[in-house]
Design an enzyme around this catalytic site. Structure first.
Site, PDB file in Angstrom:
ATOM      1  N   HIS A 174       2.486  -6.969  11.080  1.00 19.13           N
ATOM      2  CA  HIS A 174       1.649  -8.052  10.566  1.00 19.13           C
ATOM      3  C   HIS A 174       2.482  -8.997   9.730  1.00 19.13           C
ATOM      4  O   HIS A 174       3.330  -8.592   8.931  1.00 19.13           O
ATOM      5  CB  HIS A 174       0.411  -7.521   9.842  1.00 19.13           C
ATOM      6  CG  HIS A 174       0.613  -6.963   8.468  1.00 19.13           C
ATOM      7  ND1 HIS A 174       0.630  -7.751   7.337  1.00 19.13           N
ATOM      8  CD2 HIS A 174       0.757  -5.683   8.035  1.00 19.13           C
ATOM      9  CE1 HIS A 174       0.776  -6.977   6.259  1.00 19.13           C
ATOM     10  NE2 HIS A 174       0.864  -5.720   6.658  1.00 19.13           N
ATOM     11  N   GLU A 221      -4.108  -9.320   9.035  1.00 18.91           N
ATOM     12  CA  GLU A 221      -4.148  -7.855   8.958  1.00 18.91           C
ATOM     13  C   GLU A 221      -4.762  -7.401   7.653  1.00 18.91           C
ATOM     14  O   GLU A 221      -5.483  -6.394   7.607  1.00 18.91           O
ATOM     15  CB  GLU A 221      -2.727  -7.293   9.093  1.00 18.91           C
ATOM     16  CG  GLU A 221      -2.650  -5.763   9.178  1.00 18.91           C
ATOM     17  CD  GLU A 221      -2.489  -5.071   7.818  1.00 18.91           C
ATOM     18  OE1 GLU A 221      -2.467  -3.837   7.784  1.00 18.91           O
ATOM     19  OE2 GLU A 221      -2.374  -5.771   6.790  1.00 18.91           O
TER      20      GLU A 221
END
Length: 545
Positions: free
Chosen positions: A288, A332
């Site tokens: 992420h 994320e």
């Protein structure tokens, strides 16, 4: 894909012939081939052997990308959170580096629920005066609206003492609960059977000026409620408090103040692909790219993102049996939204083409442990409801092969679905990856294996402004960047052990077979180790109910 020759010039210093650039580790078997062919620099080579690729993936290279991420954060309010200019600049940087290297890059946009809290306060004004501390005495609900309210707390269908059955309180779950509620008061509701967002919506409709949610009160439900309203839309502030405090507030005059941004914004994933000889057996790896709003996110997760950029740049000229696809996920930190959006957007045929997924979320923690997701569940059986697809154990063994060859201790960490592999395992795609620890405390036995300090978090700056360029362990970052390179290259050649698709052995690979015979595996950890290695327990916005 037509590969370009316009790659950014970057000289990467190699160690002595036959040695990797890992701090304090031994060389891989066959690493004598690490000397550049004809003296060529790394960006001019194919790097299609283990020694060549790991020799060119260097700490200096990874740190170059991390310094860029830090500079981006510094220029954009100290953050790289999705939905902010800092994230967009980070995505631009990744795209530019990968396209310059010759990868095909796409951006996958999606809308998401953005939340950023800037300040808060909670106090009792009368009949007594008390000021409460955020994090200890209360927590702001994710997607709370802004507001500064001083009013009387009015209990709504609460059960004090707590109900005998856990998760049975219906406080605030129905509009009828608010019959007789005095408009302008602060609604005092109890955790229970329905989502927090439903409680707040009902309170808002009844004219409440704010909402305080206290925990239900049974064993395991006494602490501060750290919850989410699920999405933007509330127009009044909402906080959570522990049972012991909340159960005493009915009739008191309280102040609830929140300053936050809660709205829908756009963000995107960055997807890069290196075509192989086949397109229906794709080896995926992801990290992420976003930080939390509070800081630049250099370890979490600039470390995994930068390592992937470094591996990609040095892998770009290789001609591989399997297609390799890298992803840098957005949002994320707000419930794994980017990776979930990606997987759900795939057709059944496209999902079938993904052979496996490798996840790299925090690989340079300053008080680190070397942790592999426990795909064979030999130490940590997966929690109920979390699938572990067949083949995930073999992915774990690929990383163990690397650590074994280096003479490095390592451990398993729970396959609990708390990072971007969650959507992949939910779709039946074998998964694995590396992790160096977050907010959990390092155990005494781990100090002998890794160094560092027991009783201190693996990352003391987790989700804080201090997660900056100094918040890293260089040795861990160096070792794990090479482990990432090793695993990607190994599986780009052959996924037979994972999904039965026969390829060819990776040049310089060291597949060892039986994992139970391995010298350096700490399985299971000593009894004193609670959670053995510190499961990845990201706070992705709190509980929903």
């Amino acid at each position: 894909m037509t590969r370009t020759d316009s790659r950014r010039a970057r000289v990467v210093a190699l160690g002595a012939a036959g040695a990797l650039t890992l701090t304090g580790t031994v060389a891989l078997a066959g690493a004598a081939g690490a000397t550049p062919h004809g003296g060529k620099a790394c960006e001019e080579r194919t790097n299609d052997t283990v020694a060549e690729l790991t020799g060119c993936v260097t700490l200096d290279g990874v740190m170059e990308h991390l310094r860029e991420f830090q500079g981006i954060a510094d220029a954009n309010g100290g953050t790289r959170a999705s939905g902010t200019p800092g994230y967009t600049a980070s995505a631009d940087y990744v795209q530019e580096r990968l396209e310059s290297a010759g990868w095909t890059v796409t951006r996958q946009p999606f809308e998401f629920a953005f939340f950023q809290q800037t300040s808060s306060a909670f106090a009792q004004v009368a009949p007594d005066v008390a000021t409460y501390a955020e994090g200890t005495d209360y927590a702001v609900m994710t997607y709370s609206a802004s507001g500064d309210v001083t009013a009387t707390a009015q209990a709504v269908d609460v059960v004090v003492p707590p109900p005998a059955v856990v998760n049975s309180s219906t406080s605030g779950c129905e509009a009828a609960d608010f019959e007789g509620f005095t408009a302008g008061n602060i609604a005092l509701v109890q955790r229970g059977t329905c989502p927090f967002g439903q409680k707040v919506a009902n309170a808002q409709a009844a004219g409440a000026s704010a909402v305080v949610v206290f925990n239900e009160g049974q064993e395991g439900r006494t602490d501060v409620v750290q919850g989410t309203l699920g999405a933007p839309g509330a127009t009044i502030p909402a906080i959570g408090v522990p049972y012991a405090l909340g159960s005493t507030l009915d009739g008191d005059t309280l102040r609830v103040a929140v300053q936050a941004v809660s709205e829908f914004r756009d963000t995107e994933n960055v997807i890069a692909e290196l075509p192989g000889n086949t397109s229906d057996n794709v080896v995926m790896a992801g990290a992420h790219l976003d930080s939390v709003p509070a800081g630049p996110g250099i370890n979490d997760n600039g470390s995994g993102s930068a390592a992937l950029v470094e591996v990609a740049e040095n892998l770009a000229e290789a001609e591989l049996p399997n297609t390799v696809r890298f992803a840098w996920w957005g949002a994320e930190e707000l419930r794994l939204l980017g990776s979930t959006h990606y997987v759900t957007s795939l057709t059944p045929e496209q999902r079938e083409d993904v052979a496996l997924y490798l996840n790299f979320d925090m690989v340079g923690s300053p008080n680190f442990a070397r942790l592999t997701y426990d795909g064979d569940q030999s130490t940590f059986p997966a929690p109920e409801g979390v699938p572990v697809p067949a083949g995930s154990d073999q992915i774990e063994y690929v990383f163990e092969d690397f650590y074994e060859e280096q003479g490095l201790f390592y451990e398993g960490t729970e396959f609990n679905g708390r990072s971007d592999y969650q959507a992949f395992i939910g779709a039946g795609i074998p998964s694995g990856g590396l992790f160096t620890g977050a907010e959990q405390l390092k155990q005494e036995y781990q100090v002998a294996a890794y160094g560092g300090e027991a009783g201190v978090a693996y990352d003391p700056n987790y989700h804080q402004a201090g997660d900056d360029i100094a918040n890293l362990d260089p040795a861990a970052l160096d070792q794990n960047s090479d482990a990432i390179a090793y695993a990607v290259l190994t599986l780009a050649y052959d996924t037979q052990r994972v999904n039965g698709v026969v390829g060819e052995p990776v040049p310089g690979g060291t597949y060892q077979g039986d994992p139970q015979a391995r010298q350096y595996r700490l399985t299971p950890p000593p009894p004193a180790a609670e959670g053995g290695g510190g499961g990845h327990d990201h706070d992705h916005g709190g509980d929903t109910a």
